[in-house]
Write a protein that holds these residues in place. Sequence first.
Motif, PDB file in Angstrom:
ATOM      1  N   GLY A  59       0.827  -1.201   0.000  1.00 54.12           N
ATOM      2  CA  GLY A  59       0.000   0.000   0.000  1.00 54.12           C
ATOM      3  C   GLY A  59       0.858   1.246   0.000  1.00 54.12           C
ATOM      4  N   ARG A  60       0.584   2.163  -0.943  1.00 52.57           N
ATOM      5  CA  ARG A  60       1.428   3.353  -1.068  1.00 52.57           C
ATOM      6  C   ARG A  60       1.269   4.298   0.115  1.00 52.57           C
ATOM      7  NH1 ARG A  60      -0.202   3.403  -7.400  1.00 52.57           N
ATOM      8  NH2 ARG A  60       1.360   1.879  -8.061  1.00 52.57           N
ATOM      9  N   LYS A  61       0.085   4.344   0.692  1.00 52.78           N
ATOM     10  CA  LYS A  61      -0.094   5.203   1.855  1.00 52.78           C
ATOM     11  C   LYS A  61       0.774   4.720   3.015  1.00 52.78           C
ATOM     12  CE  LYS A  61      -3.462   6.610   5.352  1.00 52.78           C
ATOM     13  NZ  LYS A  61      -4.890   6.645   5.752  1.00 52.78           N
ATOM     14  N   ARG A  62       0.787   3.416   3.282  1.00 49.96           N
ATOM     15  CA  ARG A  62       1.582   2.888   4.391  1.00 49.96           C
ATOM     16  C   ARG A  62       3.059   3.135   4.185  1.00 49.96           C
ATOM     17  NH1 ARG A  62      -1.189  -3.133   4.888  1.00 49.96           N
ATOM     18  NH2 ARG A  62      -3.315  -2.458   5.442  1.00 49.96           N
ATOM     19  N   VAL A  63       3.528   2.820   2.975  1.00 52.56           N
ATOM     20  CA  VAL A  63       4.954   2.977   2.702  1.00 52.56           C
ATOM     21  C   VAL A  63       5.349   4.446   2.718  1.00 52.56           C
ATOM     22  CG1 VAL A  63       6.751   2.601   0.976  1.00 52.56           C
ATOM     23  CG2 VAL A  63       5.065   0.817   1.432  1.00 52.56           C
ATOM     24  N   LEU A  64       4.511   5.315   2.178  1.00 52.52           N
ATOM     25  CA  LEU A  64       4.802   6.747   2.172  1.00 52.52           C
ATOM     26  C   LEU A  64       4.857   7.291   3.601  1.00 52.52           C
ATOM     27  CD1 LEU A  64       5.219   9.417   0.692  1.00 52.52           C
ATOM     28  CD2 LEU A  64       2.731   9.613   0.468  1.00 52.52           C
ATOM     29  N   THR A  65       3.924   6.879   4.430  1.00 48.41           N
ATOM     30  CA  THR A  65       3.908   7.329   5.820  1.00 48.41           C
ATOM     31  C   THR A  65       5.155   6.859   6.564  1.00 48.41           C
ATOM     32  OG1 THR A  65       1.486   7.270   5.849  1.00 48.41           O
ATOM     33  CG2 THR A  65       2.602   7.298   7.978  1.00 48.41           C
ATOM     34  N   PHE A  66       5.515   5.582   6.374  1.00 43.51           N
ATOM     35  CA  PHE A  66       6.718   5.047   7.018  1.00 43.51           C
ATOM     36  C   PHE A  66       7.965   5.785   6.545  1.00 43.51           C
ATOM     37  CE2 PHE A  66      10.369   2.175   6.557  1.00 43.51           C
ATOM     38  CZ  PHE A  66      10.619   1.886   7.893  1.00 43.51           C
ATOM     39  N   ALA A  67       8.079   5.993   5.226  1.00 44.70           N
ATOM     40  CA  ALA A  67       9.263   6.651   4.676  1.00 44.70           C
ATOM     41  C   ALA A  67       9.393   8.080   5.190  1.00 44.70           C
ATOM     42  CB  ALA A  67       9.193   6.648   3.145  1.00 44.70           C
ATOM     43  N   THR A  68       8.287   8.801   5.289  1.00 44.74           N
ATOM     44  CA  THR A  68       8.311  10.180   5.772  1.00 44.74           C
ATOM     45  C   THR A  68       8.714  10.228   7.240  1.00 44.74           C
ATOM     46  OG1 THR A  68       6.566  10.744   4.187  1.00 44.74           O
ATOM     47  CG2 THR A  68       6.983  12.308   5.968  1.00 44.74           C
ATOM     48  N   ALA A  69       8.161   9.324   8.043  1.00 46.47           N
ATOM     49  CA  ALA A  69       8.524   9.279   9.460  1.00 46.47           C
ATOM     50  C   ALA A  69       9.997   8.910   9.643  1.00 46.47           C
ATOM     51  CB  ALA A  69       7.633   8.284  10.197  1.00 46.47           C
ATOM     52  N   LEU A  70      10.483   7.961   8.847  1.00 47.97           N
ATOM     53  CA  LEU A  70      11.890   7.552   8.925  1.00 47.97           C
ATOM     54  C   LEU A  70      12.806   8.728   8.619  1.00 47.97           C
ATOM     55  CD1 LEU A  70      13.910   5.174   9.215  1.00 47.97           C
ATOM     56  CD2 LEU A  70      13.688   4.840   6.740  1.00 47.97           C
ATOM     57  N   PHE A  71      12.481   9.464   7.599  1.00 46.21           N
ATOM     58  CA  PHE A  71      13.263  10.651   7.250  1.00 46.21           C
ATOM     59  C   PHE A  71      13.275  11.655   8.397  1.00 46.21           C
ATOM     60  CE2 PHE A  71      12.472  15.038   5.568  1.00 46.21           C
ATOM     61  CZ  PHE A  71      13.796  15.374   5.354  1.00 46.21           C
ATOM     62  N   GLY A  72      12.109  11.888   9.004  1.00 43.36           N
ATOM     63  CA  GLY A  72      12.023  12.851  10.098  1.00 43.36           C
ATOM     64  C   GLY A  72      12.834  12.442  11.307  1.00 43.36           C
ATOM     65  N   ILE A  73      12.736  11.183  11.689  1.00 43.26           N
ATOM     66  CA  ILE A  73      13.458  10.700  12.872  1.00 43.26           C
ATOM     67  C   ILE A  73      14.967  10.814  12.673  1.00 43.26           C
ATOM     68  CG2 ILE A  73      13.968   8.631  14.234  1.00 43.26           C
ATOM     69  CD1 ILE A  73      11.015   7.793  13.711  1.00 43.26           C
ATOM     70  N   CYS A  74      15.448  10.423  11.507  1.00 42.06           N
ATOM     71  CA  CYS A  74      16.897  10.477  11.251  1.00 42.06           C
ATOM     72  C   CYS A  74      17.388  11.911  11.097  1.00 42.06           C
ATOM     73  CB  CYS A  74      17.239   9.661  10.015  1.00 42.06           C
ATOM     74  SG  CYS A  74      17.049   7.885  10.252  1.00 42.06           S
TER      75      CYS A  74
END
Length: 420
Positions: free
Chosen positions: A65-80
Amino acid sequence: MTAIVLCASIAFLDGLDTQSIAVAAPIIVDNLRLTRAALGPIFSAALLGAMIGALTFGPLGDAFGRKRVLTFATALFGICTVATAYVQSYGSLLLVRSVAGLGLGGATPCFIALASEYAPLRSRAMVTSLIWAAFPLGGTAGGFLNAAILVHFGWQSIFLIGGLLPIAVALVLLLWLPESLRYMVATGADPARIDAVVARIRPGIPASRRDVANQERTDRVPMAHLFTEGRAATTLLLWIPFFTGFGSLGIAVLWTPVLLRDRGFPLSQAAVVLGIHGVGALIGMGSVGRLIEKFGALAVLLPSFLLGALSLGALGYASVSLPMMAAALFLVGLFVGAGASGSIALAALTYPTEIRSSGIGWAMGAGRFGQVLAPLFAATVVAAGWASGQMFLVFAIAPVLGALAIVALHGRAALAVAVR
């Protein structure tokens, strides 16, 4: 409209991050007692992660699902990005920047796919170009914002703010972003829900779940199709303006603060100059699609790359004055930005519908690869003792190669109609 705005916000954050590391990296290098040559790997780490993410997260979006992957990728970027403010060693800095780039690069194919799905067919090209224009808009905002942050709060705050913003956006995505229409079809979502979405994004155009499913199958084609039916030379030529254009933009943005600091200018002023560069890129990227429609790809992209080469070569000599540097960077953003963004439009004209997504995706991968290699090459020539003027003159060759590739593409029968 909600999906399109949210997708554009992620492109905005991409531009914001590029400015942030460009401004803060010279300070981090000094704090960690590193040489100037260490800047190359620092700049390239996130870009390498972004290239890997762009090539791998798209299939993950199709599967989960693109929404799930997009949300995960955005959060990962923010945390790092937040973690960047607390690094204590060169190795940890490279690690967090690489993973931040992985998240940001992985978000790109997902938000492009989602935005194109939820845009009405009659305005899909315009929506795509506007989303890309959000990248230089983020660079412009980042330049002026980072200048104020450096003066009042210090360099760590650049990454704290720059990381908390995507974390907040990830929460908004989780709550309000609709899932990919094609993913809903593929996974057997409620038919009434799918029909309602189709009717909303394609008003007045007969559409059905079968149409969407057929398009989903069409989008999944092997990369090998880019090199069959006489397309191999065209594909390889097309990658050149992507590689040289995006690489040139990256080197101009990432090395300008270093150059200005070596000249004795404060980094807060360098951040403002980068903001002016973003204005030029915003104008160039935002207008090139319409210009190509009116005058043709050759008439627009050839002078864009050649004028961009002249502007890039002037950077090393313009650094004696902030107004001169701002003017040169504005022109680099305007002309090279138009050439790089116009190459995306050219790719869309080049490939037939059934392989267009693959063609654009892999061409963007070539652009990311150019962004990775350019800082590493710059670090090598800096370590060798080259003057800044010499370095940027060498880099000015890159847009010239992009221009030559555009001429070669125009001469091929496969593009004779597309580029006129």
